[in-house]
Scaffold this active site. Structure first.
Site, PDB file in Angstrom:
ATOM      1  N   HIS A 210       2.588  11.817   5.775  1.00  0.00           N
ATOM      2  CA  HIS A 210       1.370  12.815   6.130  1.00  0.00           C
ATOM      3  C   HIS A 210       2.137  13.856   6.967  1.00  0.00           C
ATOM      4  CE1 HIS A 210       1.693  10.502   9.752  1.00  0.00           C
ATOM      5  NE2 HIS A 210       0.919  11.387  10.396  1.00  0.00           N
TER       6      HIS A 210
HETATM    7  C1  UD1 Z   1      -2.933  13.930  13.288  1.00  0.00           C
HETATM    8  C2  UD1 Z   1      -1.788  13.892  14.322  1.00  0.00           C
HETATM    9  C3  UD1 Z   1      -0.614  13.263  14.037  1.00  0.00           C
HETATM   10  C4  UD1 Z   1      -0.912  11.811  13.586  1.00  0.00           C
HETATM   11  C5  UD1 Z   1      -1.940  11.925  12.689  1.00  0.00           C
HETATM   12  C6  UD1 Z   1      -2.255  10.224  11.953  1.00  0.00           C
HETATM   13  C7  UD1 Z   1      -1.782  16.075  15.632  1.00  0.00           C
HETATM   14  C8  UD1 Z   1      -0.880  17.408  16.058  1.00  0.00           C
HETATM   15  N1  UD1 Z   1      -1.365  15.454  14.590  1.00  0.00           N
HETATM   16  O1  UD1 Z   1      -2.540  14.493  12.313  1.00  0.00           O
HETATM   17  O2  UD1 Z   1       0.449  13.108  15.002  1.00  0.00           O
HETATM   18  O3  UD1 Z   1       0.206  11.276  12.950  1.00  0.00           O
HETATM   19  O4  UD1 Z   1      -3.146  12.623  13.237  1.00  0.00           O
HETATM   20  O5  UD1 Z   1      -3.240  10.570  11.129  1.00  0.00           O
HETATM   21  O6  UD1 Z   1      -2.689  15.628  16.540  1.00  0.00           O
HETATM   22  N2  UD1 Z   1      -9.106  15.339   7.887  1.00  0.00           N
HETATM   23  C9  UD1 Z   1      -9.982  14.936   7.110  1.00  0.00           C
HETATM   24  N3  UD1 Z   1     -10.685  13.595   7.701  1.00  0.00           N
HETATM   25  C10 UD1 Z   1     -10.441  13.436   8.957  1.00  0.00           C
HETATM   26  C11 UD1 Z   1      -9.553  13.887   9.551  1.00  0.00           C
HETATM   27  C12 UD1 Z   1      -8.577  15.092   9.075  1.00  0.00           C
HETATM   28  O7  UD1 Z   1     -10.202  15.141   5.837  1.00  0.00           O
HETATM   29  O8  UD1 Z   1     -11.243  12.445   9.527  1.00  0.00           O
HETATM   30  C13 UD1 Z   1      -8.108  16.166   7.212  1.00  0.00           C
HETATM   31  C14 UD1 Z   1      -8.658  17.737   7.623  1.00  0.00           C
HETATM   32  O9  UD1 Z   1      -8.540  18.489   6.522  1.00  0.00           O
HETATM   33  C15 UD1 Z   1      -7.693  18.329   8.671  1.00  0.00           C
HETATM   34  C16 UD1 Z   1      -6.464  17.417   8.265  1.00  0.00           C
HETATM   35  O10 UD1 Z   1      -6.800  16.259   7.591  1.00  0.00           O
HETATM   36  O11 UD1 Z   1      -7.429  19.505   8.698  1.00  0.00           O
HETATM   37  C17 UD1 Z   1      -5.405  17.086   9.145  1.00  0.00           C
HETATM   38  O12 UD1 Z   1      -6.018  16.654  10.527  1.00  0.00           O
HETATM   39  P1  UD1 Z   1      -5.448  16.773  11.874  1.00  0.00           P
HETATM   40  O13 UD1 Z   1      -6.468  15.821  12.756  1.00  0.00           O
HETATM   41  O14 UD1 Z   1      -5.527  18.155  12.226  1.00  0.00           O
HETATM   42  O15 UD1 Z   1      -4.075  16.139  11.801  1.00  0.00           O
HETATM   43  P2  UD1 Z   1      -3.246  14.862  11.118  1.00  0.00           P
HETATM   44  O16 UD1 Z   1      -2.667  15.468   9.803  1.00  0.00           O
HETATM   45  O17 UD1 Z   1      -4.384  13.969  10.733  1.00  0.00           O
END
Ligand code: UD1
Length: 382
Positions: A210
């Protein structure tokens, strides 16, 4: 630092990897009757990324849900800062406890520290020395804003000393995530989750992917998936897909062999059971490198560096770096049982949260004492 020693502790969580680190701390504070509130920023909001972890880890419903959701790093960080600052303004907690290295961690730490509220950081001191990783920036800033730095491994202590953090702020307590793992592993085995996916115990690989550096670039992602499919020729693969990765894969329109199962994100206990009985794990996650070391399961990490060197030096982890073509040979070795079993790093013993709360209580006592002193001095000056 001018906290409010009579007030409540805020335990701040936001994203999936925070939950298993904070659950044991929340439970230990509760056991000792320390007033606390659980604050969820809402960085992860899907039930499969958040709610199910609360339920399985036995965490209470959050007292405050800030609902910040997704966005750019700046948007997400700013929204968490604003919401945490508002909550702190209303209640003036004695301490804000943050964990790990996600955007919610650094934002919560910044909001609190700027208001003169002390911050405790669970999982302090880890460094990949790669500032292109957003998490590395989050770690550095959070550590330098914290009054209590709880480290998981010796490298963390060294890194913090090297950055000039005073020795008395550094507390080597071990790994709270391993507390959660030890607490739930029996339930995870009992569940036999491998059977649900039609694979045999010990005869499958588990893959997670991821990290933006791996999945946000199409060429990288295609190359990684090519390697994963190559491994799937040798052994069945279970691949629970993070929402970020799912979005990227959907655009590529690739086809998978039957031996590669793409799954929805899995609940904690199911994933723990799968990890514990996998032949090996392939990942770019930070936490999974540690969990596989604790479980003594081989782990191949799709990164060129790690902020968790004890997993490589003592544990079962190996960095694959850019040498993806060497992966085939390594997989053969593992399947033939020729892999280091590793040892469990010091203080990854299931009791880290107890040590965290010992230090928190001692810190709050000193704060209360200092606050009393300030009151007496002020009265004397009148
Ligand atoms: C975040 C953390 C990362 C961690 C990961 C675990 C940061 C910078 N990154 O990354 O260190 O390893 O979490 O999962 O904080 N999304 C959904 N549903 C959700 C959450 C996210 O669909 O409940 C999608 C959204 O499109 C979002 C994307 O995932 O834009 C990324 O989510 P985000 O929280 O920005 O970062 P992660 O890649 O999850």
């Amino acid at each position: 630092m001018a906290g409010n020693p009579t007030a409540v502790i805020y335990n701040l969580v936001g994203a999936r990897p925070n939950f298993m680190k904070m659950a044991p701390v929340v439970a230990e504070l509760k056991r000792r009757g320390v007033p606390q509130k659980l604050v969820h920023t809402g960085q992860h909001y899907d039930a499969a990324m958040s709610q199910v972890f609360f339920e399985e880890l036995g965490m209470p419903e959050p007292d405050l849900y800030l609902g910040v959701g997704s966005g750019t790093h700046a948007q997400q960080t700013a929204r968490v800062m604003m919401a945490v600052a508002e909550a702190c303004e209303r209640e003036r907690p004695a301490l804000v406890v943050v964990s790990g290295d996600v955007n919610s961690t650094v934002a919560g730490a910044m909001a609190a520290a700027k208001m003169g509220i002390p911050v405790a950081h669970v999982e302090a001191g880890l460094r990949s020395f790669d500032r292109s990783m957003p998490e590395e920036l989050n770690r550095i800033v959070t550590d330098h804003l914290s009054e209590l730095l709880f480290t998981t491994e010796e490298s963390g202590n060294r890194n913090l000393r090297h950055e000039g953090i005073p020795e008395e702020k550094i507390h080597f307590v071990g790994n709270c995530m391993v507390d959660s793992l030890r607490r739930h592993e029996k339930a995870a085995f009992r569940k036999q989750p491998w059977a649900t996916f039609g694979v045999e115990e010990g005869r499958y690989a588990l893959v997670t992917l991821h990290r933006p550096s791996n999945v946000d670039d199409d060429r990288n992602l295609i190359e990684l998936m090519r390697q994963v499919m190559h491994i799937a020729d040798r052994i069945p693969i279970l691949f629970p897909v993070h929402p970020r990765t799912r979005q990227r894969l959907a655009k590529l329109g690739l086809c998978w062999p039957k031996t590669l199962q793409l799954l929805e994100p899995l609940p904690y206990i199911t994933f723990l059971g799968l990890m514990a009985r996998a032949s090996f794990v392939v990942t770019d996650s930070g936490g999974i490198q540690e969990e596989t070391t604790a479980l003594q399961v081989p782990c191949l990490t799709l990164r060129t560096n790690t902020e968790r060197p004890s997993t490589v030096e003592l544990g079962t982890n190996q960095l694959l770096g850019d040498d993806l073509d060497g992966a085939g040979q390594i997989v053969e070795q593992i399947v033939r049982g020729q892999w280091k079993r590793g040892s469990i790093p010091p203080l990854w013993d299931g009791h880290a949260a107890r040590r965290v709360v010992d230090r928190i209580e001692a810190f709050l006592e000193i704060e209360a004492f200092l606050a009393e002193d300030v009151k007496l001095l002020a009265a004397a000056a009148r």
